[in-house]
Every structure is written in C-alpha cells, then in structure tokens.
Design a protein around this motif. Structure first.
Motif, PDB file in Angstrom:
ATOM      1  N   PRO A   1       0.828  -1.207   0.000  1.00 63.07           N
ATOM      2  CA  PRO A   1       0.000   0.000   0.000  1.00 63.07           C
ATOM      3  C   PRO A   1       0.863   1.258   0.000  1.00 63.07           C
ATOM      4  CG  PRO A   1       0.151  -0.857   2.223  1.00 63.07           C
ATOM      5  CD  PRO A   1       0.876  -1.840   1.340  1.00 63.07           C
ATOM      6  N   PRO A   2       0.284   2.396  -0.388  1.00 68.09           N
ATOM      7  CA  PRO A   2       1.026   3.654  -0.252  1.00 68.09           C
ATOM      8  C   PRO A   2       1.293   3.944   1.221  1.00 68.09           C
ATOM      9  CG  PRO A   2      -1.273   4.070  -0.812  1.00 68.09           C
ATOM     10  CD  PRO A   2      -1.065   2.596  -0.936  1.00 68.09           C
ATOM     11  N   ALA A   3       2.276   4.795   1.487  1.00 68.31           N
ATOM     12  CA  ALA A   3       2.699   5.079   2.864  1.00 68.31           C
ATOM     13  C   ALA A   3       1.548   5.560   3.738  1.00 68.31           C
ATOM     14  CB  ALA A   3       3.826   6.110   2.846  1.00 68.31           C
ATOM     15  N   CYS A   4       0.618   6.325   3.143  1.00 69.60           N
ATOM     16  CA  CYS A   4      -0.487   6.884   3.924  1.00 69.60           C
ATOM     17  C   CYS A   4      -1.486   5.827   4.393  1.00 69.60           C
ATOM     18  CB  CYS A   4      -1.209   7.971   3.125  1.00 69.60           C
ATOM     19  SG  CYS A   4      -1.920   7.384   1.566  1.00 69.60           S
ATOM     20  N   LEU A   5      -1.392   4.593   3.849  1.00 69.35           N
ATOM     21  CA  LEU A   5      -2.335   3.531   4.220  1.00 69.35           C
ATOM     22  C   LEU A   5      -1.674   2.390   4.998  1.00 69.35           C
ATOM     23  CD1 LEU A   5      -4.588   3.150   1.032  1.00 69.35           C
ATOM     24  CD2 LEU A   5      -5.248   4.090   3.250  1.00 69.35           C
ATOM     25  N   LYS A   6      -0.377   2.496   5.276  1.00 69.24           N
ATOM     26  CA  LYS A   6       0.334   1.371   5.898  1.00 69.24           C
ATOM     27  C   LYS A   6      -0.187   1.028   7.297  1.00 69.24           C
ATOM     28  CE  LYS A   6       4.656   1.365   3.310  1.00 69.24           C
ATOM     29  NZ  LYS A   6       4.439   0.028   2.758  1.00 69.24           N
ATOM     30  N   ASP A   7      -0.794   1.979   7.994  1.00 66.23           N
ATOM     31  CA  ASP A   7      -1.365   1.696   9.313  1.00 66.23           C
ATOM     32  C   ASP A   7      -2.740   1.042   9.224  1.00 66.23           C
ATOM     33  OD1 ASP A   7       0.839   2.740  10.603  1.00 66.23           O
ATOM     34  OD2 ASP A   7      -0.050   4.719  10.902  1.00 66.23           O
ATOM     35  N   TYR A   8      -3.281   0.954   8.013  1.00 67.65           N
ATOM     36  CA  TYR A   8      -4.630   0.441   7.815  1.00 67.65           C
ATOM     37  C   TYR A   8      -4.665  -0.813   6.936  1.00 67.65           C
ATOM     38  CZ  TYR A   8      -5.590   5.258   9.239  1.00 67.65           C
ATOM     39  OH  TYR A   8      -5.613   6.465   9.918  1.00 67.65           O
TER      40      TYR A   8
ATOM     41  N   ALA B   1      -9.355  -2.308  10.983  1.00 62.99           N
ATOM     42  CA  ALA B   1      -9.582  -1.410   9.859  1.00 62.99           C
ATOM     43  C   ALA B   1     -11.045  -1.038   9.627  1.00 62.99           C
ATOM     44  CB  ALA B   1      -8.994  -2.002   8.581  1.00 62.99           C
ATOM     45  N   LEU B   2     -11.991  -1.933   9.912  1.00 64.18           N
ATOM     46  CA  LEU B   2     -13.393  -1.577   9.687  1.00 64.18           C
ATOM     47  C   LEU B   2     -13.784  -0.375  10.529  1.00 64.18           C
ATOM     48  CD1 LEU B   2     -15.408  -4.909   9.325  1.00 64.18           C
ATOM     49  CD2 LEU B   2     -14.182  -3.579   7.613  1.00 64.18           C
ATOM     50  N   ASN B   3     -13.217  -0.285  11.723  1.00 66.41           N
ATOM     51  CA  ASN B   3     -13.497   0.845  12.593  1.00 66.41           C
ATOM     52  C   ASN B   3     -12.627   2.037  12.248  1.00 66.41           C
ATOM     53  OD1 ASN B   3     -12.822   2.328  15.447  1.00 66.41           O
ATOM     54  ND2 ASN B   3     -14.942   1.617  15.375  1.00 66.41           N
ATOM     55  N   SER B   4     -11.335   1.819  12.039  1.00 66.04           N
ATOM     56  CA  SER B   4     -10.419   2.944  11.823  1.00 66.04           C
ATOM     57  C   SER B   4     -10.568   3.581  10.447  1.00 66.04           C
ATOM     58  CB  SER B   4      -8.966   2.497  12.031  1.00 66.04           C
ATOM     59  OG  SER B   4      -8.618   1.472  11.123  1.00 66.04           O
ATOM     60  N   ILE B   5     -11.045   2.818   9.450  1.00 71.79           N
ATOM     61  CA  ILE B   5     -11.260   3.389   8.109  1.00 71.79           C
ATOM     62  C   ILE B   5     -12.694   3.873   7.931  1.00 71.79           C
ATOM     63  CG2 ILE B   5     -11.319   2.908   5.619  1.00 71.79           C
ATOM     64  CD1 ILE B   5      -9.034   0.945   6.018  1.00 71.79           C
TER      65      ILE B   5
ATOM     66  N   TYR C   1     -10.003   6.012  -2.499  1.00 72.28           N
ATOM     67  CA  TYR C   1     -11.288   5.906  -1.821  1.00 72.28           C
ATOM     68  C   TYR C   1     -11.104   5.624  -0.339  1.00 72.28           C
ATOM     69  CZ  TYR C   1     -15.895   4.291  -0.453  1.00 72.28           C
ATOM     70  OH  TYR C   1     -17.087   4.139   0.221  1.00 72.28           O
ATOM     71  N   LEU C   2     -10.170   4.740   0.000  1.00 72.59           N
ATOM     72  CA  LEU C   2      -9.924   4.419   1.412  1.00 72.59           C
ATOM     73  C   LEU C   2      -9.386   5.642   2.164  1.00 72.59           C
ATOM     74  CD1 LEU C   2      -8.342   0.852   1.076  1.00 72.59           C
ATOM     75  CD2 LEU C   2     -10.673   1.436   1.799  1.00 72.59           C
ATOM     76  N   VAL C   3      -8.515   6.398   1.532  1.00 74.89           N
ATOM     77  CA  VAL C   3      -8.004   7.623   2.164  1.00 74.89           C
ATOM     78  C   VAL C   3      -9.153   8.588   2.428  1.00 74.89           C
ATOM     79  CG1 VAL C   3      -6.595   9.698   1.781  1.00 74.89           C
ATOM     80  CG2 VAL C   3      -5.665   7.437   1.238  1.00 74.89           C
ATOM     81  N   ASP C   4     -10.080   8.708   1.475  1.00 74.78           N
ATOM     82  CA  ASP C   4     -11.236   9.586   1.657  1.00 74.78           C
ATOM     83  C   ASP C   4     -12.106   9.110   2.822  1.00 74.78           C
ATOM     84  OD1 ASP C   4     -13.101  11.751   0.659  1.00 74.78           O
ATOM     85  OD2 ASP C   4     -14.412  10.008   0.436  1.00 74.78           O
ATOM     86  N   GLN C   5     -12.275   7.791   2.949  1.00 78.57           N
ATOM     87  CA  GLN C   5     -13.070   7.256   4.062  1.00 78.57           C
ATOM     88  C   GLN C   5     -12.423   7.549   5.413  1.00 78.57           C
ATOM     89  OE1 GLN C   5     -16.300   5.719   3.625  1.00 78.57           O
ATOM     90  NE2 GLN C   5     -15.745   6.875   1.795  1.00 78.57           N
ATOM     91  N   ILE C   6     -11.105   7.461   5.463  1.00 77.42           N
ATOM     92  CA  ILE C   6     -10.380   7.767   6.698  1.00 77.42           C
ATOM     93  C   ILE C   6     -10.604   9.230   7.093  1.00 77.42           C
ATOM     94  CG2 ILE C   6      -8.081   7.979   7.743  1.00 77.42           C
ATOM     95  CD1 ILE C   6      -7.289   5.576   5.867  1.00 77.42           C
ATOM     96  N   LYS C   7     -10.567  10.120   6.101  1.00 77.87           N
ATOM     97  CA  LYS C   7     -10.789  11.548   6.362  1.00 77.87           C
ATOM     98  C   LYS C   7     -12.215  11.805   6.839  1.00 77.87           C
ATOM     99  CE  LYS C   7      -7.334  13.216   3.050  1.00 77.87           C
ATOM    100  NZ  LYS C   7      -7.114  13.885   1.739  1.00 77.87           N
ATOM    101  N   ARG C   8     -13.169  11.039   6.319  1.00 78.55           N
ATOM    102  CA  ARG C   8     -14.576  11.211   6.701  1.00 78.55           C
ATOM    103  C   ARG C   8     -14.881  10.615   8.089  1.00 78.55           C
ATOM    104  NH1 ARG C   8     -18.795  11.483   2.635  1.00 78.55           N
ATOM    105  NH2 ARG C   8     -17.944  11.949   0.566  1.00 78.55           N
ATOM    106  N   ASN C   9     -14.059   9.689   8.526  1.00 76.85           N
ATOM    107  CA  ASN C   9     -14.323   8.942   9.757  1.00 76.85           C
ATOM    108  C   ASN C   9     -14.239   9.870  10.972  1.00 76.85           C
ATOM    109  OD1 ASN C   9     -14.598   7.078  11.788  1.00 76.85           O
ATOM    110  ND2 ASN C   9     -12.853   5.821  11.178  1.00 76.85           N
ATOM    111  N   THR C  10     -15.329   9.967  11.699  1.00 77.71           N
ATOM    112  CA  THR C  10     -15.371  10.846  12.881  1.00 77.71           C
ATOM    113  C   THR C  10     -15.148  10.076  14.185  1.00 77.71           C
ATOM    114  OG1 THR C  10     -17.794  10.601  12.997  1.00 77.71           O
ATOM    115  CG2 THR C  10     -16.922  12.483  11.755  1.00 77.71           C
ATOM    116  N   ALA C  11     -14.915   8.757  14.091  1.00 81.99           N
ATOM    117  CA  ALA C  11     -14.666   7.964  15.297  1.00 81.99           C
ATOM    118  C   ALA C  11     -13.386   8.442  15.974  1.00 81.99           C
ATOM    119  CB  ALA C  11     -14.542   6.484  14.943  1.00 81.99           C
TER     120      ALA C  11
END
Length: 272
Positions: free
Chosen positions: A8-15, A94-98, A144-154
């Motif tokens: 994955p790209p660096a911005c997604l390695k934690d997910y 990931a289901l929660n964090s993304i 799309y996953l990066v966008d979901q992470i940004k939208r996530n308010t958890a």
C-alpha cells in the motif's frame, strides 16, 4: 492462476497490510471454491462483474465489491466464470479505523461497499470497472480508502491497537489480564472496546493468532511431528492443536495440506 501482492502507499500502511491480485486464464472458467481462514483481519474483495461472480455459502450472489469482517466460522465462497479479483488485506481494526463501523456487526458477514459508496454519491463499482489496469484500480481503491479515513469521525483510541499488537507479537500467548490492567479498564469495558474495534473478543483474537502461528509453522514444514507444533505454540497437547486447527480451517492439518492450494495467504482454493 496468477497471483501478485502489492504494497500500500505510505499513507495507508497503518490500515492496510497489502493489496493482492488473483487472475485466472481466459479459458479457465471452471467453478472454484475458496475458503477464507480465520486470520484476525478483515478484508475487501472486488471481482470484475463481466468476468465472473462470487456466491456465498447459501448460494447467494455476493456484491461486485464488498468488505468482510473477522472470519471465525469456516465459510466457503464459490466462484463461477473467470476469476479476476482484487483483494485488500486490512489491519485487524480497519473496519473501525477506516469506515467508523462497529466491527462486531460484520463478523462472519460482509457489507456491500458499492451501496455504501453510493450513499456518499460515489459510483465506486462503475469507476473500478471503467479502469483497465489492475494497478489503476488499486490506485482508485487507495484514494477511496483515504477519503473514508478523512470522513471517519470515530475518536482514535491507542489502547486497542496496542493490545492488538501485543497479542500478535506474542502469537496469542500474552496475558489478557495484563493488557486489561495496562489499559486501566475493567474486564467488561476492555472486551466491549475490543469487540467494537476488532470485531471479536480479545480471547478469540488470541486463539486465532495462536492458530495462525501454528499454521505458519505447518506451512514452512518446520516440524518433525504435529506434537512439535503443539508444543512450540503452547497447546496443551497434539489433540488440542488439531481441534483448534480444524475449528478455524475446517480441516485437520494433513487434510488441509491435501485439499488446499494457497496462492493467496489465508484465502486458499479448495481442491476437490
């Protein structure tokens, strides 16, 4: 069958652990059965709808793109037509964090990701189908996953990721009481938070991690007798190890070796 793993790209390695591609030849249209194994991680599957279709254990047609939660009970998936599949191997929470989901609601089941995306005004399946290259599709999925992470308010919580990391590092043998005390939580609160973030209880997650450690040793042929694997992974005895193996894979170890072709880690094709 051709298999490829993509980091994955660096911005997604934690997910995301990695993306993968599985593709059959144009002439290979024989029905196939896949057996997702309990591995402590949720995932995502995209199958080119004009190439083939996936069906669930009750013969229900599965969405063209879906995310699935933790696998605890053995479930067989059936493929009809060509296989041209892209998968995402997520991190355990990931289901929660993304997506901000309560992961426990998706254990042993899946979410139609295209329907989820359409509620946000995104025709994700249509966009993926329109992109010709697999690498291009993965780039779109990543965006799309990066966008979901940004939208996530958890609210992010470091306690559960820490507990998950300790359990994985110990191969499922760390004291859960110790982790609970480190988190300064009651047993009930620790289990509730873990279930919500990961989708299963800390005890079940630990058991799956121990199964995965024993499976890795079995795959590597790093043993003389099955009792060696049982001993190395702190099972009470060989029969206890075999029961656990069968619970999470559907087969005893030797049967699993004969019946499975594992191009994709923890997503073997069954050989009939």
């Amino acid at each position: 069958m051709k298999f490829e793993r993509i980091q994955p790209p660096a911005c997604l390695k934690d997910y995301v652990r990695y993306f993968w591609i599985l593709e059959s030849s144009d002439t290979d249209r024989a029905p196939k059965t896949f057996l997702p194994l309990a591995d402590g991680c949720p995932g995502l599957l995209f199958q080119e709808p004009d190439r083939g279709t996936f069906y669930g254990p009750m013969q229900q047609k599965l969405p063209g793109i879906f995310v699935y939660g933790q696998t605890v009970n053995t479930i067989e998936l059936y493929s009809v037509g060509n296989v041209r599949m892209i998968g995402v191997y997520f991190r355990p929470d990931a289901l929660n964090s993304i997506f901000g989901l309560n992961a426990s609601e998706y254990t042993d089941t899946c979410l139609d990701l295209n329907a989820w995306a359409e509620e946000q005004g995104v025709s994700l399946l249509e966009q993926l189908v329109a992109i010709r290259s697999a690498v291009g599709k993965i780039e779109r999925l990543s965006a799309y996953l990066v966008d979901q992470i940004k939208r996530n308010t958890a609210r992010p919580d470091a306690l559960i990721p820490y507990a998950v990391a300790r359990i994985i590092q110990s191969k499922g043998t760390v004291s859960l009481k110790e982790l609970q005390k480190t988190a300064h939580l009651s047993e009930r609160s620790f289990e509730r938070k873990f279930n919500q973030r990961v989708g299963i209880s800390p005890k079940v997650f630990s058991r799956i991690c121990r199964f995965q450690a024993s499976l890795s040793q079995f795959r590597a042929d790093d043993f003389n007798r099955l009792s060696d694997i049982a001993f190395d992974n702190l099972y009470a005895d060989q029969s206890h190890f075999i029961r656990s193996f069968k619970e999470f894979s559907g087969f005893a170890p030797n049967q699993f070796q004969k019946r499975s072709l594992e191009l994709v880690e923890n997503f073997p094709q069954l050989i009939h």
